[in-house]
Design a protein around this motif. Structure first.
Motif, PDB file in Angstrom:
ATOM      1  N   GLN A   1       0.815  -1.216   0.000  1.00 50.57           N
ATOM      2  CA  GLN A   1       0.000   0.000   0.000  1.00 50.57           C
ATOM      3  C   GLN A   1       0.846   1.263   0.000  1.00 50.57           C
ATOM      4  O   GLN A   1       0.487   2.264  -0.624  1.00 50.57           O
ATOM      5  CB  GLN A   1      -0.935  -0.027   1.216  1.00 50.57           C
ATOM      6  N   ARG A   2       1.975   1.256   0.660  1.00 51.07           N
ATOM      7  CA  ARG A   2       2.836   2.439   0.707  1.00 51.07           C
ATOM      8  C   ARG A   2       3.494   2.702  -0.640  1.00 51.07           C
ATOM      9  O   ARG A   2       3.750   3.858  -1.005  1.00 51.07           O
ATOM     10  CB  ARG A   2       3.894   2.277   1.792  1.00 51.07           C
ATOM     11  N   LEU A   3       3.790   1.642  -1.392  1.00 52.44           N
ATOM     12  CA  LEU A   3       4.459   1.803  -2.680  1.00 52.44           C
ATOM     13  C   LEU A   3       3.459   2.010  -3.822  1.00 52.44           C
ATOM     14  O   LEU A   3       3.727   2.784  -4.749  1.00 52.44           O
ATOM     15  CB  LEU A   3       5.328   0.580  -2.974  1.00 52.44           C
TER      16      LEU A   3
ATOM     17  N   LEU B   1      -5.422  -0.094   5.314  1.00 48.52           N
ATOM     18  CA  LEU B   1      -5.842  -0.505   6.650  1.00 48.52           C
ATOM     19  C   LEU B   1      -5.877   0.702   7.585  1.00 48.52           C
ATOM     20  O   LEU B   1      -5.042   1.600   7.465  1.00 48.52           O
ATOM     21  CB  LEU B   1      -4.874  -1.546   7.209  1.00 48.52           C
ATOM     22  N   PRO B   2      -6.817   0.739   8.518  1.00 50.31           N
ATOM     23  CA  PRO B   2      -6.820   1.820   9.516  1.00 50.31           C
ATOM     24  C   PRO B   2      -5.493   1.826  10.270  1.00 50.31           C
ATOM     25  O   PRO B   2      -4.967   0.756  10.621  1.00 50.31           O
ATOM     26  CB  PRO B   2      -7.975   1.443  10.447  1.00 50.31           C
ATOM     27  N   PRO B   3      -4.893   3.004  10.517  1.00 49.28           N
ATOM     28  CA  PRO B   3      -3.599   3.059  11.205  1.00 49.28           C
ATOM     29  C   PRO B   3      -3.604   2.325  12.540  1.00 49.28           C
ATOM     30  O   PRO B   3      -2.623   1.715  12.930  1.00 49.28           O
ATOM     31  CB  PRO B   3      -3.374   4.560  11.399  1.00 49.28           C
ATOM     32  N   GLY B   4      -4.726   2.360  13.235  1.00 46.85           N
ATOM     33  CA  GLY B   4      -4.806   1.696  14.527  1.00 46.85           C
ATOM     34  C   GLY B   4      -4.624   0.192  14.448  1.00 46.85           C
ATOM     35  O   GLY B   4      -4.112  -0.436  15.386  1.00 46.85           O
ATOM     36  N   VAL B   5      -5.021  -0.416  13.319  1.00 47.33           N
ATOM     37  CA  VAL B   5      -4.873  -1.862  13.153  1.00 47.33           C
ATOM     38  C   VAL B   5      -3.402  -2.241  13.117  1.00 47.33           C
ATOM     39  O   VAL B   5      -2.956  -3.169  13.806  1.00 47.33           O
ATOM     40  CB  VAL B   5      -5.579  -2.329  11.862  1.00 47.33           C
TER      41      VAL B   5
END
Length: 285
Positions: free
Chosen positions: A220-222, A230-234
Protein backbone atom coordinates in the motif's frame (compact mmCIF):
# COMPACT_ATOMS: atom_id res chain seq x y z
CA UNK A 1 -18.95 -19.19 -18.90
CA UNK A 2 -17.19 -16.45 -20.86
CA UNK A 3 -16.31 -13.33 -18.89
CA UNK A 4 -16.71 -9.92 -20.53
CA UNK A 5 -14.58 -6.93 -19.57
CA UNK A 6 -17.12 -4.22 -18.79
CA UNK A 7 -14.66 -1.60 -17.51
CA UNK A 8 -10.92 -1.02 -17.69
CA UNK A 9 -9.72 1.68 -15.30
CA UNK A 10 -6.52 2.97 -13.79
CA UNK A 11 -5.39 1.37 -10.55
CA UNK A 12 -5.69 4.79 -8.91
CA UNK A 13 -9.48 4.79 -9.36
CA UNK A 14 -11.39 3.82 -6.20
CA UNK A 15 -14.03 1.32 -7.32
CA UNK A 16 -15.31 0.49 -3.84
CA UNK A 17 -18.39 2.72 -4.05
CA UNK A 18 -19.39 1.44 -7.49
CA UNK A 19 -18.76 -2.18 -6.50
CA UNK A 20 -21.14 -1.55 -3.60
CA UNK A 21 -23.81 -0.59 -6.13
CA UNK A 22 -23.26 -3.83 -8.06
CA UNK A 23 -23.39 -5.87 -4.86
CA UNK A 24 -26.65 -4.31 -3.74
CA UNK A 25 -28.15 -4.86 -7.19
CA UNK A 26 -26.82 -8.44 -7.09
CA UNK A 27 -24.98 -8.08 -10.38
CA UNK A 28 -22.45 -10.96 -10.75
CA UNK A 29 -18.98 -9.51 -11.23
CA UNK A 30 -15.35 -9.67 -10.26
CA UNK A 31 -12.44 -7.21 -10.34
CA UNK A 32 -8.89 -8.17 -11.28
CA UNK A 33 -5.65 -6.45 -12.16
CA UNK A 34 -4.55 -6.89 -15.77
CA UNK A 35 -1.54 -5.14 -17.31
CA UNK A 36 -1.56 -2.31 -14.79
CA UNK A 37 -5.31 -1.72 -14.94
CA UNK A 38 -8.36 -2.63 -12.91
CA UNK A 39 -10.69 -4.78 -15.01
CA UNK A 40 -14.30 -5.34 -13.99
CA UNK A 41 -15.68 -8.57 -15.48
CA UNK A 42 -19.31 -9.65 -15.93
CA UNK A 43 -20.84 -12.78 -17.51
CA UNK A 44 -22.46 -11.28 -20.65
CA UNK A 45 -22.35 -8.42 -23.14
CA UNK A 46 -25.78 -7.18 -22.03
CA UNK A 47 -24.64 -6.96 -18.42
CA UNK A 48 -21.46 -5.24 -19.57
CA UNK A 49 -23.53 -2.57 -21.31
CA UNK A 50 -25.69 -2.15 -18.19
CA UNK A 51 -22.62 -1.88 -15.97
CA UNK A 52 -21.07 0.80 -18.22
CA UNK A 53 -24.29 2.82 -18.05
CA UNK A 54 -24.39 2.43 -14.26
CA UNK A 55 -20.78 3.57 -13.99
CA UNK A 56 -21.52 6.61 -16.15
CA UNK A 57 -24.28 7.58 -13.72
CA UNK A 58 -22.79 6.47 -10.40
CA UNK A 59 -18.96 6.21 -10.62
CA UNK A 60 -18.63 6.71 -6.85
CA UNK A 61 -21.74 4.79 -5.87
CA UNK A 62 -25.35 5.83 -5.38
CA UNK A 63 -26.24 7.03 -1.85
CA UNK A 64 -29.89 6.20 -2.52
CA UNK A 65 -28.98 2.50 -2.68
CA UNK A 66 -27.46 2.56 0.81
CA UNK A 67 -30.92 2.22 2.27
CA UNK A 68 -31.36 -1.11 0.49
CA UNK A 69 -28.40 -2.72 2.26
CA UNK A 70 -30.32 -4.14 5.29
CA UNK A 71 -33.04 -5.67 3.12
CA UNK A 72 -30.45 -7.32 0.91
CA UNK A 73 -28.03 -8.39 3.63
CA UNK A 74 -28.46 -12.09 2.83
CA UNK A 75 -27.77 -11.53 -0.86
CA UNK A 76 -24.83 -9.33 0.03
CA UNK A 77 -23.33 -12.05 2.21
CA UNK A 78 -23.63 -14.52 -0.66
CA UNK A 79 -21.84 -12.04 -2.89
CA UNK A 80 -19.05 -11.58 -0.34
CA UNK A 81 -18.60 -15.34 0.04
CA UNK A 82 -18.60 -15.85 -3.72
CA UNK A 83 -15.81 -13.28 -4.04
CA UNK A 84 -13.82 -14.79 -1.13
CA UNK A 85 -13.86 -18.50 -1.91
CA UNK A 86 -10.17 -19.14 -1.14
CA UNK A 87 -10.35 -17.20 2.11
CA UNK A 88 -13.41 -19.21 3.13
CA UNK A 89 -11.76 -22.50 2.07
CA UNK A 90 -8.70 -21.91 4.25
CA UNK A 91 -10.93 -21.05 7.21
CA UNK A 92 -13.06 -24.14 6.58
CA UNK A 93 -9.94 -26.35 6.61
CA UNK A 94 -8.82 -24.65 9.82
CA UNK A 95 -12.19 -25.36 11.43
CA UNK A 96 -12.09 -28.98 10.25
CA UNK A 97 -8.60 -29.47 11.75
CA UNK A 98 -9.78 -27.89 15.01
CA UNK A 99 -12.54 -30.51 15.16
CA UNK A 100 -10.41 -33.57 14.37
CA UNK A 101 -7.60 -32.51 16.71
CA UNK A 102 -10.02 -31.37 19.46
CA UNK A 103 -8.24 -27.99 19.44
CA UNK A 104 -4.88 -29.66 20.02
CA UNK A 105 -6.01 -32.15 22.67
CA UNK A 106 -6.00 -35.24 20.45
CA UNK A 107 -2.37 -36.39 19.91
CA UNK A 108 -3.50 -39.28 17.70
CA UNK A 109 -4.53 -36.85 14.94
CA UNK A 110 -2.42 -33.86 15.94
CA UNK A 111 0.94 -35.53 15.31
CA UNK A 112 0.15 -35.90 11.59
CA UNK A 113 -0.01 -32.11 11.14
CA UNK A 114 2.88 -30.79 13.26
CA UNK A 115 6.10 -29.45 11.73
CA UNK A 116 8.10 -32.13 13.58
CA UNK A 117 6.37 -35.46 14.14
CA UNK A 118 6.33 -36.74 17.71
CA UNK A 119 5.49 -39.77 19.80
CA UNK A 120 4.27 -39.96 23.37
CA UNK A 121 6.66 -41.39 25.93
CA UNK A 122 4.87 -41.32 29.25
CA UNK A 123 4.02 -37.69 29.93
CA UNK A 124 6.60 -36.39 27.45
CA UNK A 125 6.66 -35.67 23.73
CA UNK A 126 9.63 -37.09 21.83
CA UNK A 127 10.10 -35.18 18.59
CA UNK A 128 11.36 -36.71 15.36
CA UNK A 129 13.67 -34.55 13.17
CA UNK A 130 11.71 -32.97 10.28
CA UNK A 131 14.33 -34.25 7.84
CA UNK A 132 13.24 -37.82 8.62
CA UNK A 133 9.59 -37.00 7.95
CA UNK A 134 10.46 -35.21 4.71
CA UNK A 135 12.54 -38.19 3.61
CA UNK A 136 9.42 -40.31 4.17
CA UNK A 137 7.45 -38.02 1.84
CA UNK A 138 5.54 -36.11 4.52
CA UNK A 139 6.08 -32.73 2.83
CA UNK A 140 2.73 -31.36 4.03
CA UNK A 141 4.23 -30.82 7.48
CA UNK A 142 5.98 -27.73 6.12
CA UNK A 143 2.57 -26.01 5.85
CA UNK A 144 -0.05 -27.74 8.04
CA UNK A 145 0.96 -26.22 11.41
CA UNK A 146 -0.91 -23.11 10.26
CA UNK A 147 -4.16 -25.12 10.55
CA UNK A 148 -3.55 -26.20 14.16
CA UNK A 149 -5.05 -24.11 16.96
CA UNK A 150 -4.99 -24.52 20.72
CA UNK A 151 -8.22 -23.24 22.24
CA UNK A 152 -11.32 -21.52 20.94
CA UNK A 153 -9.95 -18.01 21.51
CA UNK A 154 -6.83 -18.80 19.49
CA UNK A 155 -8.99 -20.15 16.65
CA UNK A 156 -11.50 -17.30 16.72
CA UNK A 157 -9.01 -14.43 16.74
CA UNK A 158 -6.86 -15.91 13.98
CA UNK A 159 -9.92 -16.77 11.92
CA UNK A 160 -11.33 -13.25 12.12
CA UNK A 161 -8.02 -11.66 11.11
CA UNK A 162 -7.52 -14.08 8.21
CA UNK A 163 -11.01 -13.27 6.96
CA UNK A 164 -10.25 -9.55 7.11
CA UNK A 165 -6.85 -9.66 5.41
CA UNK A 166 -7.36 -12.66 3.13
CA UNK A 167 -10.44 -11.40 1.37
CA UNK A 168 -8.76 -8.05 0.68
CA UNK A 169 -5.93 -9.78 -1.15
CA UNK A 170 -8.28 -12.21 -2.91
CA UNK A 171 -10.47 -9.35 -4.14
CA UNK A 172 -7.47 -7.32 -5.31
CA UNK A 173 -5.17 -9.98 -6.78
CA UNK A 174 -7.14 -13.20 -6.97
CA UNK A 175 -7.56 -16.52 -5.17
CA UNK A 176 -4.38 -18.02 -6.63
CA UNK A 177 -2.21 -15.22 -5.30
CA UNK A 178 -3.79 -15.44 -1.84
CA UNK A 179 -3.12 -19.18 -1.75
CA UNK A 180 0.49 -18.65 -2.86
CA UNK A 181 1.07 -16.03 -0.17
CA UNK A 182 -0.60 -18.18 2.50
CA UNK A 183 1.57 -21.20 1.71
CA UNK A 184 4.74 -19.12 1.40
CA UNK A 185 4.24 -17.34 4.73
CA UNK A 186 3.24 -20.61 6.41
CA UNK A 187 6.43 -22.28 5.19
CA UNK A 188 8.73 -19.43 6.22
CA UNK A 189 7.11 -18.74 9.60
CA UNK A 190 7.03 -22.45 10.50
CA UNK A 191 10.68 -22.86 9.52
CA UNK A 192 11.65 -19.77 11.52
CA UNK A 193 9.85 -21.05 14.61
CA UNK A 194 11.56 -24.46 14.38
CA UNK A 195 15.01 -22.99 13.75
CA UNK A 196 14.84 -20.42 16.56
CA UNK A 197 12.48 -22.16 18.98
CA UNK A 198 13.69 -25.73 18.56
CA UNK A 199 11.50 -28.85 18.54
CA UNK A 200 8.20 -27.90 20.14
CA UNK A 201 4.46 -28.08 19.66
CA UNK A 202 3.40 -24.93 17.80
CA UNK A 203 0.70 -23.96 15.36
CA UNK A 204 -1.80 -21.35 14.24
CA UNK A 205 -2.39 -18.86 11.47
CA UNK A 206 -0.54 -16.08 13.31
CA UNK A 207 2.66 -16.33 11.25
CA UNK A 208 0.62 -16.19 8.05
CA UNK A 209 -1.42 -13.27 9.40
CA UNK A 210 1.68 -11.22 10.13
CA UNK A 211 2.90 -12.05 6.63
CA UNK A 212 -0.34 -10.82 5.07
CA UNK A 213 -0.26 -7.73 7.29
CA UNK A 214 3.30 -6.88 6.24
CA UNK A 215 2.42 -7.50 2.60
CA UNK A 216 -0.61 -5.16 2.61
CA UNK A 217 1.28 -2.52 4.61
CA UNK A 218 4.31 -2.23 2.33
CA UNK A 219 2.40 -2.80 -0.93
CA UNK A 220 0.00 0.00 0.00
CA UNK A 221 2.84 2.44 0.71
CA UNK A 222 4.46 1.80 -2.68
CA UNK A 223 1.35 1.38 -4.85
CA UNK A 224 -1.68 2.78 -3.01
CA UNK A 225 -4.87 0.77 -3.50
CA UNK A 226 -8.15 1.00 -1.56
CA UNK A 227 -8.19 -2.75 -0.93
CA UNK A 228 -5.00 -2.64 1.17
CA UNK A 229 -5.73 0.59 3.01
CA UNK A 230 -5.84 -0.50 6.65
CA UNK A 231 -6.82 1.82 9.52
CA UNK A 232 -3.60 3.06 11.20
CA UNK A 233 -4.81 1.70 14.53
CA UNK A 234 -4.87 -1.86 13.15
CA UNK A 235 -1.22 -1.80 12.21
CA UNK A 236 -0.20 -0.22 15.51
CA UNK A 237 -2.23 -2.75 17.51
CA UNK A 238 -0.72 -5.73 15.68
CA UNK A 239 2.83 -4.44 16.11
CA UNK A 240 2.26 -3.66 19.78
CA UNK A 241 0.89 -7.18 20.28
CA UNK A 242 3.98 -8.57 18.55
CA UNK A 243 6.25 -6.68 20.95
CA UNK A 244 4.22 -7.71 24.00
CA UNK A 245 4.44 -11.35 23.00
CA UNK A 246 8.17 -11.10 22.32
CA UNK A 247 8.72 -9.49 25.73
CA UNK A 248 7.40 -12.61 27.49
CA UNK A 249 4.62 -10.69 29.26
CA UNK A 250 1.79 -12.62 27.60
CA UNK A 251 3.32 -15.95 28.57
CA UNK A 252 3.95 -14.71 32.12
CA UNK A 253 0.26 -13.80 32.43
CA UNK A 254 -0.66 -17.42 31.80
CA UNK A 255 -1.76 -17.29 28.16
CA UNK A 256 0.63 -20.07 27.13
CA UNK A 257 3.75 -20.13 24.98
CA UNK A 258 3.82 -17.80 22.00
CA UNK A 259 5.48 -18.66 18.68
CA UNK A 260 7.37 -15.37 18.50
CA UNK A 261 9.81 -16.50 15.80
CA UNK A 262 6.87 -17.43 13.56
CA UNK A 263 5.34 -13.98 14.06
CA UNK A 264 8.55 -12.13 13.29
CA UNK A 265 9.45 -14.43 10.41
CA UNK A 266 6.03 -14.01 8.86
CA UNK A 267 6.11 -10.22 9.21
CA UNK A 268 9.58 -9.90 7.66
CA UNK A 269 8.62 -12.22 4.80
CA UNK A 270 5.40 -10.27 4.19
CA UNK A 271 7.23 -6.93 4.13
CA UNK A 272 9.77 -8.29 1.64
CA UNK A 273 7.13 -9.72 -0.71
CA UNK A 274 5.07 -6.53 -0.34
CA UNK A 275 8.16 -4.52 -1.27
CA UNK A 276 8.68 -6.55 -4.45
CA UNK A 277 4.98 -6.65 -5.36
CA UNK A 278 4.42 -2.97 -4.64
CA UNK A 279 7.50 -1.97 -6.64
CA UNK A 280 6.31 -3.99 -9.64
CA UNK A 281 2.78 -2.56 -9.42
CA UNK A 282 4.16 0.96 -9.15
CA UNK A 283 6.40 0.40 -12.17
CA UNK A 284 3.49 -0.90 -14.26
CA UNK A 285 1.49 2.22 -13.44
Amino acid sequence: MTAIAALRLSLDVDLSGFVGVLQRLQVPHRVSEEAGEQVLWVPSEQQAADVRELYRRFPKGDPRLQALAPARSQGRMRTVLAASKMTALVLLLTLLVACVTLLGDNPATLHWLTFADFRLQGDYLVFIPPADSLAAGQWWRLFTPMLIHFGILHLTMNGLWYWELGRRIEARQGAGWLLALTLLFALLSNAAQYLFGGPSLFGGLSGVLYGLLGYCWIFQRLAPTPAYRLPPGVLVMMLVWLLLCASGLITALGFGSIANAAHVGGLLAGCLVGLLGGALARRHR
